[in-house]
Design an enzyme around this catalytic site. Sequence first.
Site, mmCIF file in Angstrom:
data_model
loop_
_atom_site.group_PDB
_atom_site.id
_atom_site.type_symbol
_atom_site.label_atom_id
_atom_site.label_comp_id
_atom_site.label_asym_id
_atom_site.label_seq_id
_atom_site.Cartn_x
_atom_site.Cartn_y
_atom_site.Cartn_z
ATOM 1 N N LEU A 135 1.027 -1.308 -0.149
ATOM 2 C CA LEU A 135 -0.192 0.562 -0.128
ATOM 3 C C LEU A 135 1.088 0.732 -0.039
ATOM 4 O O LEU A 135 1.976 1.519 0.651
ATOM 5 C CB LEU A 135 -0.906 -0.115 0.814
ATOM 6 C CG LEU A 135 -2.048 -1.063 1.607
ATOM 7 C CD1 LEU A 135 -1.993 -2.587 1.157
ATOM 8 C CD2 LEU A 135 -2.623 -0.649 2.522
ATOM 9 N N PRO A 163 1.200 5.724 -0.186
ATOM 10 C CA PRO A 163 1.059 6.619 0.042
ATOM 11 C C PRO A 163 0.792 7.872 -1.158
ATOM 12 O O PRO A 163 1.481 7.704 -1.767
ATOM 13 C CB PRO A 163 2.184 7.152 1.680
ATOM 14 C CG PRO A 163 2.733 7.030 1.253
ATOM 15 C CD PRO A 163 3.143 5.282 -0.274
ATOM 16 N N VAL A 164 -0.452 8.796 -0.665
ATOM 17 C CA VAL A 164 -0.756 10.252 -1.929
ATOM 18 C C VAL A 164 0.594 11.501 -1.309
ATOM 19 O O VAL A 164 0.801 11.718 -2.567
ATOM 20 C CB VAL A 164 -1.811 11.029 -1.172
ATOM 21 C CG1 VAL A 164 -1.466 11.151 0.096
ATOM 22 C CG2 VAL A 164 -1.964 11.881 -2.341
ATOM 23 N N THR A 165 0.803 11.138 -0.205
ATOM 24 C CA THR A 165 2.582 12.049 -0.531
ATOM 25 C C THR A 165 4.011 11.627 -0.902
ATOM 26 O O THR A 165 4.700 12.388 -0.951
ATOM 27 C CB THR A 165 2.689 12.169 1.055
ATOM 28 O OG1 THR A 165 3.505 10.616 1.986
ATOM 29 C CG2 THR A 165 1.591 13.234 2.116
ATOM 30 N N ASN A 166 3.944 10.570 -1.626
ATOM 31 C CA ASN A 166 5.246 9.964 -1.956
ATOM 32 C C ASN A 166 5.373 8.720 -2.426
ATOM 33 O O ASN A 166 4.697 7.875 -2.782
ATOM 34 C CB ASN A 166 6.140 8.980 -0.446
ATOM 35 C CG ASN A 166 7.100 8.826 -1.440
ATOM 36 O OD1 ASN A 166 7.835 10.332 -2.226
ATOM 37 N ND2 ASN A 166 7.971 8.342 -0.114
ATOM 38 N N GLY A 226 -0.963 5.788 6.343
ATOM 39 C CA GLY A 226 -1.391 6.752 7.742
ATOM 40 C C GLY A 226 -2.075 5.614 8.215
ATOM 41 O O GLY A 226 -1.510 4.536 8.774
ATOM 42 N N CYS A 228 7.683 12.052 6.514
ATOM 43 C CA CYS A 228 7.215 11.484 7.852
ATOM 44 C C CYS A 228 8.396 12.076 8.832
ATOM 45 O O CYS A 228 7.942 12.099 9.727
ATOM 46 C CB CYS A 228 6.594 9.769 8.592
ATOM 47 S SG CYS A 228 7.853 8.780 7.536
#
EC number: 1.2.1.-
Length: 484
Positions: free
Chosen positions: A105, A107-110, A188, A239
């Site tokens: 899965l 993340p949208v940030t990376n 998250g 993060c």
Amino acid sequence: MILNYIKKAKAAQQAIDHYTQEEIDKVCIAVGWEVYNDENILKLATSAVEETGMGNIPDKVAKHKNKVLGVLKDLKDAKSVGLIEEDFDKKIKKYAKPVGVVGALTPVTNPTATPASNGITILKGKNAVIFAPHPKAKLSTKMAVDFMREGLRKVGAPLDLIQVIEEPSLELTGELMKQVNVVLATGGGPMVKAAYSSGTPAYGVGPGNSVQIIAEDCDVLDAAKKVFTSKSFDHATSCSSENSVIVHESIYDRFVGELIRLGSYFVKNERKVLEEYMWIQNAKGYRSINPAIIAQSAKTIADSAGIKVSEEIKVLLVEGASDIEKDFFSQEKLSPVLTVFTYREFEEGYKILERLTNNYGTGHSCGIHTFNQEYIEKIGSRMKTSRVMVNQAQAAGNGGAFFNGMPSTVSLGCGSWGGNITSENITFKHFINVTWVSEYFTPKRPSDEEIFGDYLREVKAWSSTSIRQKQSLVNIRSPHQRVS
């Protein structure tokens, strides 16, 4: 639908079951090149910024190159196939085998560096991987996967060793987690909890809230530059980006002054205004981070909050509050906003560090800028964090860098403190099963004396002392006893 992905992944994995270490290493290099070369990285960085609206292109290019090259550096000459270790004294041999199909899965940030780095990492153990991208970053993640599949094609490896769910949803991701052999959840808290609740072995990451102590003996200019660079990099999508610094009072003015010179703005009278913009009431009636500020530039955040700053400003500074547990600025901010505390004595600074980390981001990371080994020892031995960076930029250092010995990764385990199964940087070693082969040798049973001797002598000495003390008490009391 997910079953079809699984079938193709298993078939692809079966097709490389005979691959030697040299062959799988060649695959990793080929895949790595496709997500490392300048032309493709620029496309990935541009797509990520345009699709998500987060971060900036130059920093994403740098992040991509550093992460992919760092992972490949660590994988070079590392054993992940067949016999990987032998202990002649204990007559133990260890053989590595794939864990199977991994559901990863992202993340949208990376959305591009994470699948690129994790894809290579997972392949190292002759596994197959299916990526479940964030819906708001699905095109960018698919582009990264397409590039990696091109690398597979060039060396004649099965393309379905790497797949992506092109139209992701919570339902499909949930089904993926149930059907794969191992889950890797980089993202998250809700995502990680879902992974651990799937019934499938899972590696997850914990929330960040990196905090640095800036000690009185540090190189002030160096510390300020590293903190500023780390906090402003890619608009703090990482993060690991510093969220607070705790500065010794003797160097506070110099340190903050240098941050301002580099391009920071100290939000003072507008602190409440900024807080109300950054944390808004959600559907459940609680205040939570405003999605509109995540990985945005300091200028964009300030303008949206009604605070006037110049175009050159890259970081917003706010003063730390004494009621740490109640102050929103003590939390992870996912934006180029840095909270600044001050302290007099080390123990005072340490307690602030501890409170900040215990309040949010327990288990993730912290750091200190100092040359005092006593300070370093205290933090290393006492803090409930999986990583302590010394004289380093936290965002670059936590996940491994060319200036430290941390394993290169984009997935940081936070241990039981952060609700994770491991406190390590997640690497290829977490995606191999290891068979231990043990051969018989002449028994080497230790004697009771070797194991218990020192302890029993201590007990005997303690017992003798106790008896003498009791006898002394009796002798002291006996003259006062009545004679019948």
